[in-house]
Each structure stands twice: as C-alpha cells, then as structure tokens.
Motif scaffolding. Structure first.
Motif, PDB file in Angstrom:
ATOM      1  N   ALA A  86      26.857  11.587 -10.371  1.00  0.00           N
ATOM      2  CA  ALA A  86      25.693  10.703 -10.467  1.00  0.00           C
ATOM      3  C   ALA A  86      24.601  11.161  -9.502  1.00  0.00           C
ATOM      4  O   ALA A  86      23.414  11.161  -9.837  1.00  0.00           O
ATOM      5  N   ILE A  87      25.011  11.574  -8.297  1.00  0.00           N
ATOM      6  CA  ILE A  87      24.037  12.036  -7.305  1.00  0.00           C
ATOM      7  C   ILE A  87      23.419  13.345  -7.784  1.00  0.00           C
ATOM      8  O   ILE A  87      22.208  13.555  -7.677  1.00  0.00           O
ATOM      9  N   ARG A  88      24.263  14.230  -8.351  1.00  0.00           N
ATOM     10  CA  ARG A  88      23.754  15.501  -8.853  1.00  0.00           C
ATOM     11  C   ARG A  88      22.717  15.246  -9.947  1.00  0.00           C
ATOM     12  O   ARG A  88      21.645  15.840  -9.950  1.00  0.00           O
ATOM     13  N   SER A  89      23.007  14.329 -10.871  1.00  0.00           N
ATOM     14  CA  SER A  89      22.052  14.150 -11.967  1.00  0.00           C
ATOM     15  C   SER A  89      20.788  13.442 -11.476  1.00  0.00           C
ATOM     16  O   SER A  89      19.705  13.692 -12.000  1.00  0.00           O
ATOM     17  N   TRP A  90      20.904  12.615 -10.437  1.00  0.00           N
ATOM     18  CA  TRP A  90      19.704  12.019  -9.814  1.00  0.00           C
ATOM     19  C   TRP A  90      18.789  13.133  -9.303  1.00  0.00           C
ATOM     20  O   TRP A  90      17.576  13.107  -9.506  1.00  0.00           O
ATOM     21  N   LEU A  91      19.386  14.132  -8.653  1.00  0.00           N
ATOM     22  CA  LEU A  91      18.586  15.242  -8.113  1.00  0.00           C
ATOM     23  C   LEU A  91      18.009  16.107  -9.236  1.00  0.00           C
ATOM     24  O   LEU A  91      16.862  16.551  -9.162  1.00  0.00           O
ATOM     25  N   ILE A  92      18.814  16.335 -10.296  1.00  0.00           N
ATOM     26  CA  ILE A  92      18.334  17.160 -11.410  1.00  0.00           C
ATOM     27  C   ILE A  92      17.163  16.468 -12.103  1.00  0.00           C
ATOM     28  O   ILE A  92      16.207  17.116 -12.516  1.00  0.00           O
ATOM     29  N   GLY A 144      14.893  19.305 -11.539  1.00  0.00           N
ATOM     30  CA  GLY A 144      15.360  20.201 -12.586  1.00  0.00           C
ATOM     31  C   GLY A 144      16.706  20.811 -12.207  1.00  0.00           C
ATOM     32  O   GLY A 144      17.181  20.650 -11.079  1.00  0.00           O
ATOM     33  N   ALA A 145      17.309  21.534 -13.162  1.00  0.00           N
ATOM     34  CA  ALA A 145      18.653  22.096 -12.950  1.00  0.00           C
ATOM     35  C   ALA A 145      18.642  23.141 -11.839  1.00  0.00           C
ATOM     36  O   ALA A 145      19.691  23.508 -11.312  1.00  0.00           O
ATOM     37  N   TRP A 146      17.446  23.596 -11.465  1.00  0.00           N
ATOM     38  CA  TRP A 146      17.276  24.578 -10.391  1.00  0.00           C
ATOM     39  C   TRP A 146      17.907  24.098  -9.083  1.00  0.00           C
ATOM     40  O   TRP A 146      18.328  24.909  -8.263  1.00  0.00           O
ATOM     41  N   ILE A 147      17.971  22.794  -8.885  1.00  0.00           N
ATOM     42  CA  ILE A 147      18.420  22.231  -7.609  1.00  0.00           C
ATOM     43  C   ILE A 147      19.906  22.476  -7.364  1.00  0.00           C
ATOM     44  O   ILE A 147      20.374  22.399  -6.241  1.00  0.00           O
ATOM     45  N   THR A 148      20.669  22.774  -8.434  1.00  0.00           N
ATOM     46  CA  THR A 148      22.090  23.018  -8.219  1.00  0.00           C
ATOM     47  C   THR A 148      22.424  24.493  -8.410  1.00  0.00           C
ATOM     48  O   THR A 148      21.812  25.169  -9.228  1.00  0.00           O
ATOM     49  N   PHE A 149      23.385  24.985  -7.609  1.00  0.00           N
ATOM     50  CA  PHE A 149      23.835  26.365  -7.757  1.00  0.00           C
ATOM     51  C   PHE A 149      24.861  26.473  -8.879  1.00  0.00           C
ATOM     52  O   PHE A 149      25.365  27.549  -9.155  1.00  0.00           O
ATOM     53  N   MET A 150      25.237  25.354  -9.496  1.00  0.00           N
ATOM     54  CA  MET A 150      26.154  25.375 -10.630  1.00  0.00           C
ATOM     55  C   MET A 150      25.354  25.038 -11.881  1.00  0.00           C
ATOM     56  O   MET A 150      25.321  23.874 -12.290  1.00  0.00           O
ATOM     57  N   PRO A 151      24.677  26.025 -12.462  1.00  0.00           N
ATOM     58  CA  PRO A 151      23.813  25.701 -13.588  1.00  0.00           C
ATOM     59  C   PRO A 151      24.620  25.113 -14.741  1.00  0.00           C
ATOM     60  O   PRO A 151      25.701  25.604 -15.052  1.00  0.00           O
ATOM     61  N   PRO A 152      24.119  24.043 -15.349  1.00  0.00           N
ATOM     62  CA  PRO A 152      24.839  23.446 -16.472  1.00  0.00           C
ATOM     63  C   PRO A 152      24.877  24.426 -17.643  1.00  0.00           C
ATOM     64  O   PRO A 152      24.007  25.267 -17.772  1.00  0.00           O
TER      65      PRO A 152
END
Lengths: 136, 174
Positions: free
Chosen positions: A85-91, A95-103
């Motif tokens: 939930a926190i990850r998707s709040w940030l995305i 955008g998906a750029w914020i995570t090093f685990m690209p969907p």
C-alpha cells in the motif's frame, strides 16, 4: 608551505548551505521496536529510490528528504499499513520510477526478457564455437 | 559464418556510441509529479510563523487559482526566486507557501531579508506535504485551480522569464 596554505584555505571555506537546520525526523535513523515491522520497513526502504541521490535507495541515502521518507515508511508500517500500500502510494505520486523493482508491464518486458535473450545468444555462440573446435 | 565474427565488435561499438551519446546528452534528473491533473492531497499544516495564516488543502479549493510554493530558508535558489514571487504577487497572482523543514527563527529572517509575497505559510517539518504532492525538492511550485486541482508543476526556481506564462496559466486555471 603550499600544503599549509591549502589546509588554511580549506579551514576557512564554509560549507554550502543546502541542508535544513532541523534535526532528522524521529524515525529517520531509529529502528522500530517490533523487529518484524522493522524488517518490513527495511525491505521497503531498500527498494524505494531516493529523490535526491537518484541512484541510491532511501535506506542508503543521507539526504534530508530520504530521512523524511524513511520516517514516513516506518510510521505507516507501525500504524499497520502494508508495504504494497505504501509502495503504491509513492508510485501514485512519482510514477513507477520511484521503486527499484519495476512492475511487470509491457514497457518493462524487454528488461525482464533481456537476460534470457542474452543467455540464449551466448549458448548459440558457444555451441557454434565448440562445433568448429571438434571438427579440427 | 564469417560475417558473424563482426557481431561482437559491432555490439561493443554500439555500446560505446550509446555511452558517448549519454555523456553528451545527460539525463533529465527532474522528477515530474504524477499528481498533476489530480486534486490536491488532503493535508492540514500549522502556520509556519506566529502571526501568519496556516495552510490546509481546503484553503486550496476556495475558488481562486493559486501558486503553491514549496520553499525553505536554507534553500539558496529560493533567495533568487523571492523577488520574482513578489513580481507575480504585484501582477495579482495569489501565492501560498509551504516552508519545508524550516525553523521559525530562520524563516522570519528569510522573509524579512527577501520579502514576503505569501498569503499563507504552512509548516512542513518532515516533508510530508511535499511528498504527498509528488514534489522532490525546493523550490518547486504548483499551480492549483479554484476547485483544488493541481494543473501544473514548476520544478526549480521561477525566473523572471517564466512570469508571463505563469500569470497566463493562473488566469486560465480559474
């Protein structure tokens, strides 16, 4: 003499004022008391990109903003929120750029397929080479 | 089979070309907010200084388009931006501020040195509102229309050349 001058000059130089005077946020550099929650927070912080030092995760970065992001992640996990939930709040915000685990989505398929393609290419090259060697 | 020999060389050449191209065209490190086009996230912040008016998301949906300026007294480019914000205010643009990770005493000094074009200033000591807006640094400015929808993001300091376009954009955001 020259070295002394350089040292003196370095001592007189004032650092660039680009950081806040406020101390780090409460949970920026403090572990959560519950080890299971801290583990969840740590795993998430290691895959969230720092907005300032963009090659680093917020777990590794010393930037003020990264500290504030760690504080936010730990606070939310302590409040019972789940890491996805926190990850998707940030995305939603960066955008998906914020995570090093690209969907896995069409735009990132080449990324996931490239290792397989390279491995296959390497195997073909190796096979061709071994074949010619045998013939000799 | 013979032509295949040149494939590795060609691949290395391609990689070198890509690297040189990247060196000549450094990537854009600006982080665009994905919140543009969406309503402002709900927030409520205390006033950054006694005597200033506080800022909440409800204040951003009061029918008047505004600039929401994320700034800080410790941010050097913000000093350069301050006179341009005053110019914008003189042209009738409403500006509200969000002081990021700031201390009242530093902020007071900053405003008395550089002018105070802000109708309201909220305090964001842990960058929470900044993160909620999808903003990645200071200074950054968002245009919010009268219904509280974020219509545009300006990354980095506003310079004098940006003023006409911003004034127009704020008028259009009615």
């Amino acid at each position: 003499m020259k070295a002394l001058l350089i040292i003196l000059a370095l001592m007189m130089a004032s650092p660039a004022l680009a950081d806040s005077n406020l101390p780090p946020a409460y949970w920026a550099n403090r572990q959560l008391p519950d080890p299971r929650q801290e583990e969840q927070a740590k795993a998430l912080m290691e895959e969230i990109r720092c907005l300032v030092c963009q090659g680093e995760s917020i777990a590794d970065s010393d930037a003020d903003l990264a500290g504030d992001m760690r504080d936010m992640v730990r606070r939310r996990i302590a409040a019972g929120e789940k890491p996805p939930a926190i990850r998707s709040w940030l995305i939603q915000r960066y955008g998906a750029w914020i995570t090093f685990m690209p969907p896995s989505e069409p735009a990132t398929w080449p990324l996931w397929l490239a290792p397989l393609a390279l491995l296959l290419g390497g195997a073909l090259v190796a096979r061709a080479r071994l074949k010619t060697r045998k013939r000799k | 089979m013979k032509t295949l020999r040149f494939v590795p060389v060609a691949l290395v050449g391609l990689i070198v070309v890509a690297l040189v191209w990247r060196l000549a065209n450094p990537p854009d490190t600006d982080v665009q907010s994905a919140m543009v086009g969406k309503p402002v996230p709900a927030f409520a912040t205390p006033a950054a200084l006694p005597g200033k008016v506080s800022l909440s998301s409800a204040d951003l949906a009061d029918g008047r388009p505004k600039l929401v300026n994320f700034f800080a007294s410790w941010c050097v480019p913000c000093v350069g931006e301050a006179p341009v914000l005053t110019m914008l205010k003189q042209q009738g643009v409403h500006i509200v501020g969000m002081a990021v990770r700031d201390r009242p005493e530093d902020l007071r000094q900053f405003l008395s040195d550089n002018g105070d074009p802000f109708d309201r200033i909220g305090s964001d000591p842990e960058s929470r509102v900044q993160l909620a807006f999808g903003s990645a640094g200071v200074p950054e400015t968002f245009i919010v229309d009268g219904r509280g929808i974020i219509v545009r993001q300006h990354i980095g300091p506003i310079v004098a050349d940006d003023v006409p376009a911003l004034v127009r954009a704020v008028k259009e955001a009615q």
